[in-house]
Every structure is written in structure tokens, then in C-alpha cells.
Design a protein around this motif. Sequence first.
Motif, short mmCIF file in Angstrom:
data_model
loop_
_atom_site.label_atom_id
_atom_site.label_comp_id
_atom_site.label_asym_id
_atom_site.label_seq_id
_atom_site.Cartn_x
_atom_site.Cartn_y
_atom_site.Cartn_z
N GLY A 193 -71.18 -26.83 -88.81
CA GLY A 193 -70.12 -27.80 -88.55
C GLY A 193 -69.20 -27.41 -87.41
O GLY A 193 -68.29 -28.15 -87.06
N ASP A 194 -69.44 -26.25 -86.85
CA ASP A 194 -68.58 -25.77 -85.75
C ASP A 194 -69.22 -26.14 -84.40
O ASP A 194 -70.24 -26.84 -84.36
N SER A 195 -68.61 -25.70 -83.33
CA SER A 195 -69.12 -26.00 -81.98
C SER A 195 -68.97 -24.75 -81.11
O SER A 195 -68.31 -23.80 -81.51
N CYS A 196 -69.59 -24.77 -79.95
CA CYS A 196 -69.48 -23.61 -79.06
C CYS A 196 -69.31 -24.02 -77.61
O CYS A 196 -69.56 -25.18 -77.24
N GLY A 197 -68.91 -23.07 -76.79
CA GLY A 197 -68.73 -23.29 -75.36
C GLY A 197 -69.98 -22.96 -74.58
O GLY A 197 -71.01 -22.58 -75.14
N ALA A 198 -69.88 -23.13 -73.28
CA ALA A 198 -71.03 -22.85 -72.42
C ALA A 198 -70.55 -22.54 -71.01
O ALA A 198 -69.39 -22.81 -70.65
N ARG A 199 -71.46 -21.96 -70.28
CA ARG A 199 -71.18 -21.65 -68.88
C ARG A 199 -72.38 -22.11 -68.09
O ARG A 199 -73.52 -21.96 -68.52
N LEU A 200 -72.14 -22.69 -66.94
CA LEU A 200 -73.28 -23.10 -66.14
C LEU A 200 -73.01 -22.91 -64.66
O LEU A 200 -71.86 -22.75 -64.24
N ALA A 201 -74.07 -22.90 -63.92
CA ALA A 201 -74.01 -22.68 -62.48
C ALA A 201 -74.57 -23.88 -61.75
O ALA A 201 -75.48 -24.54 -62.25
N VAL A 202 -74.03 -24.15 -60.59
CA VAL A 202 -74.55 -25.20 -59.72
C VAL A 202 -74.73 -24.60 -58.33
O VAL A 202 -73.85 -23.87 -57.85
N VAL A 203 -75.83 -24.92 -57.72
CA VAL A 203 -76.16 -24.34 -56.42
C VAL A 203 -76.62 -25.44 -55.48
O VAL A 203 -77.51 -26.22 -55.82
N ALA A 204 -76.01 -25.50 -54.32
CA ALA A 204 -76.47 -26.42 -53.28
C ALA A 204 -77.14 -25.61 -52.19
O ALA A 204 -76.52 -24.73 -51.59
N ALA A 205 -78.38 -25.91 -51.92
CA ALA A 205 -79.11 -25.21 -50.87
C ALA A 205 -79.33 -26.14 -49.69
O ALA A 205 -79.58 -27.32 -49.87
N GLY A 206 -79.20 -25.60 -48.51
CA GLY A 206 -79.53 -26.37 -47.32
C GLY A 206 -78.35 -26.98 -46.60
O GLY A 206 -78.53 -27.62 -45.55
N ALA A 207 -77.13 -26.81 -47.12
CA ALA A 207 -75.97 -27.36 -46.42
C ALA A 207 -75.72 -26.55 -45.15
O ALA A 207 -75.77 -25.32 -45.17
N PRO A 208 -75.43 -27.22 -44.06
CA PRO A 208 -75.18 -26.50 -42.81
C PRO A 208 -73.81 -25.81 -42.83
O PRO A 208 -72.97 -26.15 -43.65
N PRO A 209 -73.59 -24.86 -41.94
CA PRO A 209 -72.24 -24.31 -41.82
C PRO A 209 -71.29 -25.37 -41.25
O PRO A 209 -71.72 -26.27 -40.54
N GLY A 210 -70.02 -25.25 -41.61
CA GLY A 210 -69.01 -26.11 -40.99
C GLY A 210 -68.36 -27.14 -41.90
O GLY A 210 -67.38 -27.76 -41.51
N TRP A 211 -68.86 -27.31 -43.12
CA TRP A 211 -68.23 -28.31 -43.99
C TRP A 211 -67.01 -27.70 -44.69
O TRP A 211 -67.07 -26.61 -45.24
N GLY A 212 -65.91 -28.44 -44.70
CA GLY A 212 -64.67 -27.96 -45.32
C GLY A 212 -63.51 -28.14 -44.37
O GLY A 212 -63.67 -28.05 -43.16
N GLU A 213 -62.33 -28.41 -44.92
CA GLU A 213 -61.16 -28.73 -44.11
C GLU A 213 -60.01 -27.80 -44.45
O GLU A 213 -59.24 -28.08 -45.36
N PRO A 214 -59.88 -26.70 -43.78
CA PRO A 214 -58.72 -25.85 -44.08
C PRO A 214 -57.48 -26.42 -43.44
O PRO A 214 -57.60 -27.07 -42.42
N LEU A 215 -56.35 -26.03 -43.93
CA LEU A 215 -55.85 -26.05 -45.25
C LEU A 215 -55.29 -27.44 -45.46
O LEU A 215 -54.59 -27.85 -44.55
N TYR A 216 -55.46 -28.21 -46.54
CA TYR A 216 -55.80 -27.74 -47.86
C TYR A 216 -57.05 -28.40 -48.41
O TYR A 216 -57.33 -28.29 -49.57
N GLY A 217 -57.72 -29.15 -47.56
CA GLY A 217 -58.93 -29.79 -48.04
C GLY A 217 -60.12 -28.86 -47.93
O GLY A 217 -61.18 -29.25 -47.46
N ARG A 218 -59.94 -27.64 -48.37
CA ARG A 218 -61.02 -26.66 -48.29
C ARG A 218 -62.19 -27.08 -49.17
O ARG A 218 -62.01 -27.70 -50.22
N LEU A 219 -63.37 -26.68 -48.78
CA LEU A 219 -64.54 -27.04 -49.56
C LEU A 219 -64.48 -26.40 -50.95
O LEU A 219 -64.78 -27.05 -51.96
N ASP A 220 -64.05 -25.14 -51.01
CA ASP A 220 -63.96 -24.50 -52.32
C ASP A 220 -62.86 -25.14 -53.17
O ASP A 220 -63.02 -25.33 -54.38
#
Lengths: 384, 384, 384, 384
Positions: free
Chosen positions: D200-227
Motif C-alpha cells: 500500500g506504500d509508494s516509492c521514488g525514482a531517479r532517471l536520466a535523460v540524454v540528448a545526443a547530437g546537439a551542436p555546440p552553441g545552444w543556450g543564452e547566458p545569462l539567464y536563459g542558460r541551457l542548463d
Amino acid sequence: MSGNTLGTLFTVTTFGESHGPAIGCVVDGCPPGMALAESDIQPELDRRKPGTSRHVTQRREEDRVQILSGVHEGLTTGTPIALLIANEDQRSKDYAKIARSFRPGHADYTYLQKYGLRDPRGGGRSSARLTAPAVAAGAIAKKWLRVRFGVTIRGHLTQLGPNVIAFESWEYVDTNPFFAANRTMVPALEAFMDRLRKSGDSCGARLAVVAAGAPPGWGEPLYGRLDADLAQALMGINAVKGVEIGAGFAAVSQLGTEHSDEMSPEGFLSNHAGGILGGISTGQDIVAAIAIKPTSSIRLARRTVDVEGHPAAIETHGRHDPCVGIRATPIAEAFMALVLADHALRHRAQNADVDCATPRIPAAAATVPGKLASPLEDPDPQEA
Amino acid sequence: MSGNTLGTLFTVTTFGESHGPAIGCVVDGCPPGMALAESDIQPELDRRKPGTSRHVTQRREEDRVQILSGVHEGLTTGTPIALLIANEDQRSKDYAKIARSFRPGHADYTYLQKYGLRDPRGGGRSSARLTAPAVAAGAIAKKWLRVRFGVTIRGHLTQLGPNVIAFESWEYVDTNPFFAANRTMVPALEAFMDRLRKSGDSCGARLAVVAAGAPPGWGEPLYGRLDADLAQALMGINAVKGVEIGAGFAAVSQLGTEHSDEMSPEGFLSNHAGGILGGISTGQDIVAAIAIKPTSSIRLARRTVDVEGHPAAIETHGRHDPCVGIRATPIAEAFMALVLADHALRHRAQNADVDCATPRIPAAAATVPGKLASPLEDPDPQEA
Amino acid sequence: MSGNTLGTLFTVTTFGESHGPAIGCVVDGCPPGMALAESDIQPELDRRKPGTSRHVTQRREEDRVQILSGVHEGLTTGTPIALLIANEDQRSKDYAKIARSFRPGHADYTYLQKYGLRDPRGGGRSSARLTAPAVAAGAIAKKWLRVRFGVTIRGHLTQLGPNVIAFESWEYVDTNPFFAANRTMVPALEAFMDRLRKSGDSCGARLAVVAAGAPPGWGEPLYGRLDADLAQALMGINAVKGVEIGAGFAAVSQLGTEHSDEMSPEGFLSNHAGGILGGISTGQDIVAAIAIKPTSSIRLARRTVDVEGHPAAIETHGRHDPCVGIRATPIAEAFMALVLADHALRHRAQNADVDCATPRIPAAAATVPGKLASPLEDPDPQEA
Amino acid sequence: MSGNTLGTLFTVTTFGESHGPAIGCVVDGCPPGMALAESDIQPELDRRKPGTSRHVTQRREEDRVQILSGVHEGLTTGTPIALLIANEDQRSKDYAKIARSFRPGHADYTYLQKYGLRDPRGGGRSSARLTAPAVAAGAIAKKWLRVRFGVTIRGHLTQLGPNVIAFESWEYVDTNPFFAANRTMVPALEAFMDRLRKSGDSCGARLAVVAAGAPPGWGEPLYGRLDADLAQALMGINAVKGVEIGAGFAAVSQLGTEHSDEMSPEGFLSNHAGGILGGISTGQDIVAAIAIKPTSSIRLARRTVDVEGHPAAIETHGRHDPCVGIRATPIAEAFMALVLADHALRHRAQNADVDCATPRIPAAAATVPGKLASPLEDPDPQEA
């Protein structure tokens, strides 16, 4: 986004008040790698600055712009470009007595109602002085549009009070203190302004701005339309009360056969649309016109109320433009440049990969920018 | 923000094309706890819908709105309100032959240049049909402004082609097919439209929108000014070519002593400002006017080019409004409502705690909304 | 909105580079009428500034802030507040030799790939020096949150490299150079840092930020959730690689009976949620933690490539923090303040009229901010 | 922008509640000319939908998506793409009794405090069901990233409650009900879930997401950084309590010589940065991890209060996931796709003309996505 930023990608955030230590802005989103120096910006500020003729305010402001960031070794870096303009001539004593009553036609009452307090020195934030940072930002946009797309943006005064000013040639615009594309009328305009200044009253003006060379495709329907964003930017200039694109209000009494611009392999046959259809640029000249109200600060006594709501009379003896529209041409050009630069970026964000197989229709051969109500005579009038 | 969303806090994002399965919108930011049902929205759509008289398009669309979300047990929940309107009368065959050439005055050419392809059925996304979701969204904004602030927003047609329509009374607006605040001229207007329709041509229109009851303080200078945002929203309506606030272009030939509205303990003595000073509402009526171009789809043959750039002739035989301005009044009201609701929220976000010790000046006693070029005769004209 | 602005209503737009003439920001949307002077901002900058102990960079920057606008007679006016900080110690010669190769862990390579050029002096725009304007802006947000809502925002270092720092008391935070809420461990931390500095290497850090006193209701689901916006703001701080709200990653191995916070008339019985449920504040402490990577600029040689792509070695001898996390506590506090101020405004924009008949649940009596992975021991563990 | 829109240029605005007639979204800014049909979207919804195994909720929802707009003759037109998903299994009676008390760990209390009312049926707007429209929108972003840039985005479960799941191969992810990139552990995970469900209980989880193939240069410092924008999007998913980029919290105890990724002409030698430096993509795999809290709706009795503030007990017998993390993998992939598509557009808006003379560094040869805390063993450990 909060209220002091214009644009989506090519943005300008301004700050400052008429009599604070400095005014300025932050331009964000400018593409990198463009040569930029203060000398690219200063000429536009000089066109706008006060004190250049007897027909405008005699306030003395050098309006020297300083680039604080975003440029390295003479090139834009793609990071924010901060521009600073020191306030020099801050005769705040001039304004002491108006702090307690509301000048008709000014934002005194509305600022107080909105914020509960206001900076009365020179109108504070609501001063037309705050167009200077926008002109500086617009100079950057203008340059980028020119070097990247070959776009040129020019404006001229088309009416000064009751005096309609015919378009003769762009070359005259910088040869008179009114930005009139007309040489013949200048003495009459000077005499009119001298009489007006002596009377203590003020007058309105109308002016046109034209961008030539913009490609088709700029604009984001609905609701980030190019015409809508131009209207927002231009109506946001101090004292503007009306905006037209292309034929504008003249379209009300046109027939469909008159207004809609026919096309031929040689190009559009007219430009009543003002270069925008469905919110998107056609490739023709982008043509806008604005109405500027008469200066509210005048020497003649006006009825008003004081901050307690009691009747009062007010007359304004500071240094004011008898027609704020005279210095508005470089301002309107700047705002059109800011909107176009923003849309150029927005367009290529989404549509950089569009390879349109359809041939581009050339722009109309002859656009008469002075006759904005009917920008181009149709060479072959409709039978309707 | 991308191009199909209007507003900052009270936002509407529309979707759909003229001949797709459905059109609609998502209204976000509406305050919670307001009673809302389809019956609050449908009447506004009915005012706009086609087929209500012989003077407008005979396309048959019931335009029944369905609320998909954001309302629970009859009250808004504060979450997004999605509105759906099915497209019923999609005679796409009508449009097959126009897919390969560009209709003058339409967005055919610009959409193709921008996107590389276009949906030719009924103008696709650029169809005036897309004003329906905005009218539905505006009905929600209108209701909130009314129940929360007592604001009423009304519009009326002030010019139909060459026919200037004097303001007589608001009560006439819904008694004729033109939204004219005038009873006397209706037969003449009907005769004019019958002739126009028979000729196969189209005409422009001018209309006014007035919001009464808005408090002072709404608007975000610079650049989210109330007038600027109204200009953006109104210029963004299909076929609009000009926007005025208050005196508008008439301000060009006014003197300062004429234009700027004096104040007295009894209120403003005129309203040339159109209820906005320095981008912020004054508490007076907020008054705007728009110019609407003649319908571009007409039966008469027009010169154009096809998608290969060859000369072509086009005449449009679909079901079209001979004057799109006739149905534009509820649309313009809706956009004004959306802008005001957005600014009401923005204002209280920043200034909810302002306790202004200054008494509010009453609005002017008499505003004659039909005479927008000079909204109020000054009872005591200036000597200047 | 372009990339250098944070926030929707309470916004900060920063500008400047590490070695340009000045850095600064424009704060827009601050409510009017709040007393504000440089002396409200300077203490926060002083907490962040370099050179305050041997454990941080010895670059000398006074970081004196100047208010350029938005304040009149000591009160905020509601208009943009521009803040300027001059750069003083610009030893750009230090950086000449690194202009042609990429420092591992730095943004050198990515800036060059993005913009085609970069300002190599001190990292240019990507320097952690650019957190100073945000700290200044955050000081304004902090003050407004404190005077308007009684919110206090505090942070402390919870781990320095491998050294976990137990929470003892808030009062210790400002008594050591590490912002540790702990007195006992300080000598050990100092010894650790001395060894690290001598080794030429660097280390990471973890810190917690806690806002106490925020009312329930702040946050905009979906997607402007309070936790999402906190994550964006905190992850946007230089060198941050992870963000947790409440239990954070510890929630992965918790059971539902452990994690979800029970409620009683006396309040929540725990705070694993970190004060946010469904993206909206609960009224409990808002608790976040961040992971900060080790400083990338180290004295030890690292393999890299030069701008032609050839192998190179690089060692950095400038003045650098051996652990950038040490000075990060006031920065993280500032960003939390900016997010909360923004959401306070956004909340009341939409929901100012909400009169919630439901009693507010008191916040949990005891929150142990040092133990963020399990912020509160449940006094009565579940039987599950 | 209001609270229910994600993104700046490639935006998604969602609407709907768990038990209303329908849920959906409007995707704006998608480039034109891409082939798109329901069959591109449905598979992603099917991966997320309930009822696919005994380990997830048994609610029956087909989650059939319908495209309402933005596609003409099988191609995106560049106009808004509206997606509609009907709600089918609306057993609202299940929820009648919970309308008057607050479920611990849920948004019941916070929605009521914020809005003054709430839709209690299935959690209303706060239901995880609202991730379905985002998954549908993400499918469009995913496709565009794949066809335009060759980007692939994949996720996998890395921890289920206390069970850490080693990465074996991507090919296993779709062969088990857990999205585990592991074949060996599946029987143990199934047994664990069976025991948990029975308890009757529940549990948490952890997961990973990976994007492959994106070119360098995406992201807007500061503050629209990609991360920063990834953190916002991922933290905005229901039940997420932590976000890591690259090494994440493991960076806290790394040395600078360990963490910062060295470079060679053959590529980066490791990827602790997770493919982002200074807020901008490096061209390596973009790697994020999230922590998901245990499901709050459990069968076991929990202490709470009712809407009058009186003590109450609550147990939830609806159909719920014992671990919401199990179905979260396609959701996290969708949000990463939305953020990357947005930044791809933003990047080329400003930097389309950048012609970088610097050679691109190849991405690291081997990234082990299962070991996110130390994504790549450095083949040649540092001497430090």
C-alpha cells in the motif's frame, strides 16, 4: 515581461529620469561580430538632441553616449550592450513649484495615481528625454539592418501644425531644422514657428517613416504582427496619438479596387498596404505615419487642480519645445529600426530553413513617401 | 514569446485555420472565482458571426463555443480556459483555383514567402475567421472588467466608406446591422451597401471603441504603455490600417491650448487625450478609433501573378463581406477588453499597496463618443 | 524575452563583462514607495566581494554600487532601478596568453562556437563576477520581501569538498569565512582550504537556502511553478550543477509514508516538500540546495586544445577562488529573493481578490535547515 | 507571460484538468515544412499512457491525440499546432470524499490557498495527467530536432526506490515496463514493485535523460542558460524534487582536476559537465538526471486536516501509480526536447550568421549514460 523593455529577441530596456544622474539602456540580443563604436551611435543622438535650433528646447545636453559592455576590440560580442548618457543640465529648481499641481496634458496626475508618488523634476520618467536611450539603441538596430540586409530607414516631417509639407526629396531632410523633405516651404515653416513661439502656445505634427530594402517574410501573425508591433512601438513614443500603416485612415474611404495593391511580374503596382500584408512584410517599402500632439508645457495659463484637489492655474516657463514633433523624426526611425531588427531575428529563428521556390516579386518602382495617404498613384486606375 | 499569444498576464493564445476542423484559444491568467458559462461568451460571438444580414458574408457558421477547461462548478478556477469552436461550413472547393496565384491585398504572397508553403483554404490562418476566438476570449475579459471594476466597453461604426455616421445614442448600436450609434442614417447606409454589393467592389470603415469606468493608473510606461498596447492589439486585427487614441490625427493641427485637457475639482474639462496620459489611464473614458481597409476579396478582376511569377487575373467569388468593418465592432471591443484586463492585473501586481492620498479627479461629465476627432467640446475655449 | 533578463514582473537585466569599464543591472517592476539607498544594497555586495579572506580570490574590487535611477527622495518610484558597479582591478595582461586556447571547464569554447568571437579577459561575460549585479538586485528583492511580507532569506554552506557541515545555528553563518552555520568545524575547514590552495587544485561545495515567512499561494502551475523557477534561477548561477527542493534526491529512496508531509491543526508535521506542493508555496520554509562544481581555473597543468584545434597545455595563474562555492551563499540568497519577489507580484496580479475561507495551516514548528536531505524528523514515524 | 506556457520561441501552452472533457495544448513556433501526423505523436503518448503493465495505474485512457490546426497536406505550416486529447475514464465519484480534506503531498491545500477554490476531481489541474499534452508537444520537438539536426533524446530509469539500476544498453529500455537500460535486474524490480503495491506504500525514482547530437552553441547566458532552462522544465514535471546536469551533486566532492573536462584534438576526454559549459552546449551529450518523489496517493492512512482545519485521516483508494517515476521517462524526454528546440531557434535567431573559424571539437568517444554521477571515467587520471 515588465514594462520597460521593448522587443522579444532584439530588446531594449531603458532606465532613468529627466533629472537623475544618468539615463541609458541595455540592448540585448544584438548579433555578434558587427563593428560598433560610440561614433556609430552619437550621430543619431545629435540629430535628436536639444538646442540645435531656435525652434526646439534650449536645454543644453551634450547627450554623449558611452558603451559600457557588449563590445570587445570594436566588435559586438552578442552579450548585452549597455549604453550610458549622463544628464548634465539639471535645473531642478525650475520644477519646484509644479510639484504640487498637475500640468494638463502631462503624466503628473496619472503617475501619482499609479505609484502614489512621483519625481516631478522635468517630468521624471515620463519626460521625452527618455527617448534618447531608445534613439541610441535604435542606432545599433539601424546599423545591423543596414549591414546585414541593406535596409535603410528614413523619416520626414509631413505636417507642422496646419502646414502640410509635400515630399520633394530625401536629400533635403537634413538641410533644415524640421526634418522636412522639402526645401521650398522652409522659410514659411520658420516664420510659423517664430509666431507660435512668441504666442506661448504649441502645435502638433505628423511625420512619416519609411524602411526600404526589408525582405518579405518579417512578422508573426497572430499577434506579433509586424504592423501591430510597429503600432505599439510608435504609439509608445511620447506625445504620439495616432499611427497609420500605408494608406492608414485614408483606407476608410477607398474602394477595394483602389486600395488592394495589384501585382505584376515587374512588381507590386502600388503600396497602399505600406509594405505589410497579413502582418508580414511584402518586400516593398514599409511605411508608417504618426500623429504627435502639441507640447503640453506652454507659457499660457491653464486651469488645473493641486494635489489636494483644489483649483489652480499653471503656466510652464521651463525650456520646452514648442512642437515636440520637430525632434521626433530620429526617434520614430529608431523605433522602427528596433521593431524590424526584432522581427528579422524572430523570422529567421523559425524560418531559417525555408527555401521558397516562389520568385520574389520586386517592390514597386516608385514610392512617393511624402504622400502617405495614397503612397503610390496607380498607373492604370481601376474601372470600378 | 511566440507570435500567437497576446498579453502578459491575462493572455490569449489562439489556434486554427479558416477551414480546419476547429478554431479556438487558451485564455490564461483569468482570476478565479468568477461565474462563467458558455452563455457568457456566446452572445459576443453571435454579434460577430457571419450571415446575420445581407450586408455581410453568407458563410454559415454557428460559432458555438465550448469551454474545455478552467471552469469547475460554474466558477473560473484560475487555470487555463480553453475554448473550442468547430468549423462547420468548409467549402474548400471554392478555394482550389486560388491556390496557385496571389490575391491582391491578401496575405497569400507573404505567407508563402515566410513559410515556404501556405494553407490556401479560405486564407488559412490569415482569415478574419480567426477573430472569433479572440472575441470569445474578450468576452471573458469583458465580464471580469465589468464585475470587478464596473468597466463597460462599447464600440460603434463612425464611418462606412465615405459616409460619416454621427453619434446619436449608444442604444441604437444593436438595432441595426452596422453597429451604428445612429438611427437616422440606417436606410442610407443600407442603400449604399446594396449598391456596393451589386458593383462587386468593397469599401473601408472606421469605428470607435470606448471603455468607461476604468480607474486611473492602468498602463506600464515605458514601453508597456496602455496606449501602445491598445495600438498593438487593435492594429493586429485583420484589415486595420490605422489606430488613434483620443484626438488621434486631429491632434496634428490642434494648438496646445486646445488639445491638453484642463482639470477642475469637478473633473477633466475635456478628453482629447482619450483617457490616457503618459501611457497610463486617467480615469476618463478610454477612447480609440481604427481604420479598416476595404475587403480584398472582390468579384472584380484584379491583376496579379501566379506562384511561378507569371501574370494572372483573379476574381473572387467566395462568400465575402463587402465591408469587413461592419462586423469589426465586437472584435475591437474584445481586443480592448483583453488589453485592459491584462493591464488591470499588471497594475495591481506592482501597485496593490499604493494608497494614494491624492483625491481622484472625476471623469469629464460629457463625452461624445461619436466625435472622436474632438471628443469633447471645451465649454470655455482658450484665447490662444 | 532575450537571454539576459530574469523574471516576469520583478525583473533584472544585467550587463557587463569581467574586465569592461563597469557591470550593472536594471531592476524593473519593484513596487513604489519603499525606502531604498545604496546602503541597503552594499552590505550584500560586501558579503560576496572578493578578497575578504585568504580562502577566496585576492582580486581587489570594492564593488561600490551606485543607484542611477528609480529612487526619488529616498523612495522607490516604481520605475526602473539601474545599478552600476565600476570594475576597478582589471589586470587584463593576466589573460593575454589564454586567449588562444580553451580552459577546461570554462565557457571559452562554447562562447567561441556560439558567437564566433569572445572576450577572453577574465572570462568576459561568463565570469562569476557577473553575479555581483544579481546580488545587488537581490538585495532590493530581499528588502521588499522583508518589509512587505516579513520574509527572511538565509543560506549556509552544508558541504565543502568532502566535508559535510552540520547545521548548528544561523548565528554562526557570518562569523566565519565559509558561511557555515557551524562553529565547531571552522578550524578543520580552514586547514582543508589551506592544503587545497597549496596543492593548486580546487573543490566543490554544497549549500542550502531557506526562505522563512512566505505565505501559501506563490507559484504558477504549469509551467511557472515556484520550484521550477527556483531551479532555473539557481541552476543559472555560475558553476551550479544540481538543484534540490526539500528532500531533493533523498526522495528517490523514501517511501510515500516517509516523504509526504502530514498535516495537523498545529501545522505540517514535516517539510520534505521544501515548502512547495504542486509548484505553489505551502507557507512552510522554502528550502533549496545547490551543488557547485570545483573551480575550473587551477594552477595545475591541464590538457586542452588551442583555437586551431592543436593540443595544448594550460595552467591558470590568475587570482581565483579555490572553491567558488564559498562566496556563493549570498548569491544563492539573492536569486531566491528575486524569484520570490517575482512570484509575489504574479500571485497578487491574478489572485488579489481571493478571500480564502479555509484556515491557513501553520508552518511546521521545527525545521532543521542543515539537514536538507531530511529536513524534519517525523515525530511519529509511520508504521508502513 | 502567464503561467501555463513553456518556452520563448518554440512554446507549448497546455490546458485541461484530470476529469474535464479534454486536455490539450497549443504548440507555437514550430518551423514549417516538416511532415507531421498524429502517428508521429501517438507512440510517445503510448509510452506514457496508464494501464500498460500491472506496475502502473489501471486508469483506462486511450490518450488518442488529434491535431486540430497547424498542419496542411501533411506538413507543418508554421502556425500554431493545437493538440486535443479527450478524457475518457472520469470516475469522479472516486474523488467525492476527498474534496473536503487535504491529501498530504498533494497540491490540494496550496491550490485552495492560492485560488480560493479547487477542482478536486483527480487533482484537477495538478494531476500528473497533465503531462500528456507536454509529451505530445515534445514529440513534435523531438521529431524536428531529429530531422533537422540529427539529435536523439533518450531516457532511462537509473534507480527505483533503493534499487540502483546499472546502465547496460539503450536497447533494453523499451523491453521492460520500467524504462530500465538493463535486462538483468528486471525480475528483481518486478518483485520489488509487487511487494510495494501489496504494502500500500509508494516509492521514488531517479532517471536520466540524454540528448545526443546537439551542436555546440545552444543556450543564452545569462539567464536563459541551457542548463537553467532544462532545470526549470524538468523541475516543473510533477513530483520532481531535484535536477542534475552532468556530474550534478557528485561535483561537490570532486576536485577541479577530476571534474573539469580536458580536451584533445580527438575530443573532450570526459563529460562531467553534462554537455553544457557557461550555459551553452558543448556538442557533447547533454545529460540530466531527476529525482522523483514517491507517489503521494497511497492506500495507507495519513494524518491531515479538513477544509475547516480539523484533524482528519485520509487514505486513497483510487487508481494510482505506486511509483510515478516509472512512467516519467517519456515525460522527461519530452521536456528536454522542448527546451532544446526552443534554444535551437533562439540560437539561430541571433547567431545564424556566425561563421566560426575554430574547428569543432568532437564529442567524447564514450559516454556511459547510466553512470551519471561520473559520466565518463577519465582514461588518464590527473596527478593532482
